[in-house]
Design a protein around this motif. Structure first.
Motif, PDB file in Angstrom:
ATOM      1  N   CYS A   1      13.370  35.747   0.472  1.00  0.00           N
ATOM      2  CA  CYS A   1      12.590  35.583  -0.581  1.00  0.00           C
ATOM      3  C   CYS A   1      11.086  35.330  -0.083  1.00  0.00           C
ATOM      4  N   VAL A   2      10.219  36.062  -0.413  1.00  0.00           N
ATOM      5  CA  VAL A   2       8.806  35.876  -0.085  1.00  0.00           C
ATOM      6  C   VAL A   2       8.265  34.555  -0.566  1.00  0.00           C
ATOM      7  N   MET A   3       8.786  33.823  -1.788  1.00  0.00           N
ATOM      8  CA  MET A   3       8.254  32.541  -2.120  1.00  0.00           C
ATOM      9  C   MET A   3       8.902  31.373  -1.260  1.00  0.00           C
ATOM     10  N   TRP A   4       9.948  31.699  -0.440  1.00  0.00           N
ATOM     11  CA  TRP A   4      10.090  30.569   0.642  1.00  0.00           C
ATOM     12  C   TRP A   4       8.854  30.670   1.409  1.00  0.00           C
ATOM     13  N   MET A   5       8.411  31.791   2.062  1.00  0.00           N
ATOM     14  CA  MET A   5       7.133  31.570   2.940  1.00  0.00           C
ATOM     15  C   MET A   5       5.989  30.969   2.245  1.00  0.00           C
TER      16      MET A   5
ATOM     17  N   TYR B   1       9.651  42.617   4.948  1.00  0.00           N
ATOM     18  CA  TYR B   1       9.093  42.000   3.871  1.00  0.00           C
ATOM     19  C   TYR B   1      10.129  41.159   3.048  1.00  0.00           C
ATOM     20  N   GLY B   2      11.317  41.363   3.515  1.00  0.00           N
ATOM     21  CA  GLY B   2      12.502  40.272   2.927  1.00  0.00           C
ATOM     22  C   GLY B   2      13.295  40.803   1.858  1.00  0.00           C
ATOM     23  N   CYS B   3      12.559  41.628   0.887  1.00  0.00           N
ATOM     24  CA  CYS B   3      13.451  42.009  -0.432  1.00  0.00           C
ATOM     25  C   CYS B   3      12.387  43.195  -0.949  1.00  0.00           C
TER      26      CYS B   3
END
Length: 270
Positions: free
Chosen positions: A38-42, A59-61
């Motif tokens: 998840c981008v929001m983890w980053m 890009y993760g997902c």
């Protein structure tokens, strides 16, 4: 680069700068190629002082690829665009093609994803409305190899200019940013809250505001999947506000003499 806004808001977390780069920063966190994340983890990691980097293979997902600005990554979703439209709405168990894809991906995905793939996330009523949602999404392919998240304090404005500045804020701070976004402009809608994934409200929707010259602040984290994903990294109740960099500089210049230095705000945060 220090932020007068963050200081006035008493932000717990650093504002995060989003940059487009052709060189990968040393020591930055990055998802492994082809692996889900998840981008929001980053974003949470960068808000705590770290750095993160994404490319067209890390890009993760699928939604994250779209949100960061790597084109229409939904084309690579299991079952393609039709599979995603059913996934976001009523599910893939309703048709033979969807069930076949579910069988193909079953050995490679977790139980939660498979359940959502088959039964749908239920975020939109039907696949047709999802298709309309995608048709209106401001997808873009950024002219750089990497999208980078880093704390704004680490950015040297003499060397590079970010594309977007992202704040993680509580309800009081969100209110203040909405007021500040309207402080020097006509009208009532100089901050917007589009329906989109958490990564898309900090990425492509803010990119659009920079490109079209309106420069509106974009309120995000209404995405409950993103909220679930970062629930163990940040306290509950936070929202994002993504501001195109040029507009951010204008808002920075407006702190002095504004409500942020007056009685009501001081009492609220005191």
């Amino acid at each position: 680069m220090e932020s007068r806004i963050a200081t006035a808001l008493h932000c717990r977390y650093s504002p995060v700068a989003i940059l487009w780069k052709d060189d990968k920063p040393e020591g930055a966190k990055e998802f492994k190629p082809g692996k889900w994340g998840c981008v929001m983890w980053m974003l949470a990691a960068a808000a705590k002082g770290g750095k993160a980097v994404f490319s067209r293979s890390t890009y993760g997902c699928w939604g994250g690829g779209v949100g960061l600005g790597f084109g229409n990554a939904y084309l690579a979703f299991p079952g393609g665009m039709d599979g995603f439209c059913r996934f976001l709405s009523s599910g893939n168990a309703c048709c033979e093609a969807g069930r076949a894809v579910a069988e193909q991906i079953k050995p490679y995905v977790g139980d939660a994803f498979l359940e959502d793939f088959l039964n749908g996330e239920g975020y939109v009523r039907d696949p047709e409305l999802v298709r309309d949602f995608l048709d209106g999404m401001p997808m873009v392919d950024v002219p750089a190899q990497y999208v980078v998240f880093e704390p704004l304090a680490d950015v040297d404005e003499k060397v590079e200019n970010p594309e977007v500045i992202v704040f993680l804020v509580n309800p009081d701070q969100l209110s203040a940013l909405i007021v500040l976004a309207n402080y020097d402009r006509k009208g009532f809608e100089n901050a917007i809250a589009p329906y989109a994934a958490g990564c898309q409200t900090i990425g492509i929707f803010a990119y659009r505001e920079a490109k079209n010259g309106r420069g509106r602040a974009v309120i995000g984290m209404s995405d409950i999947s993103a909220r679930e994903n970062i629930a163990h990294q940040l306290e509950r109740g936070l929202m994002t506000v993504a501001i195109p960099y040029g507009r951010y500089l204008e808002m920075e210049a407006n702190v002095a003499g504004s409500f942020l230095e007056k009685r009501t705000w001081k009492k609220l945060v005191g």
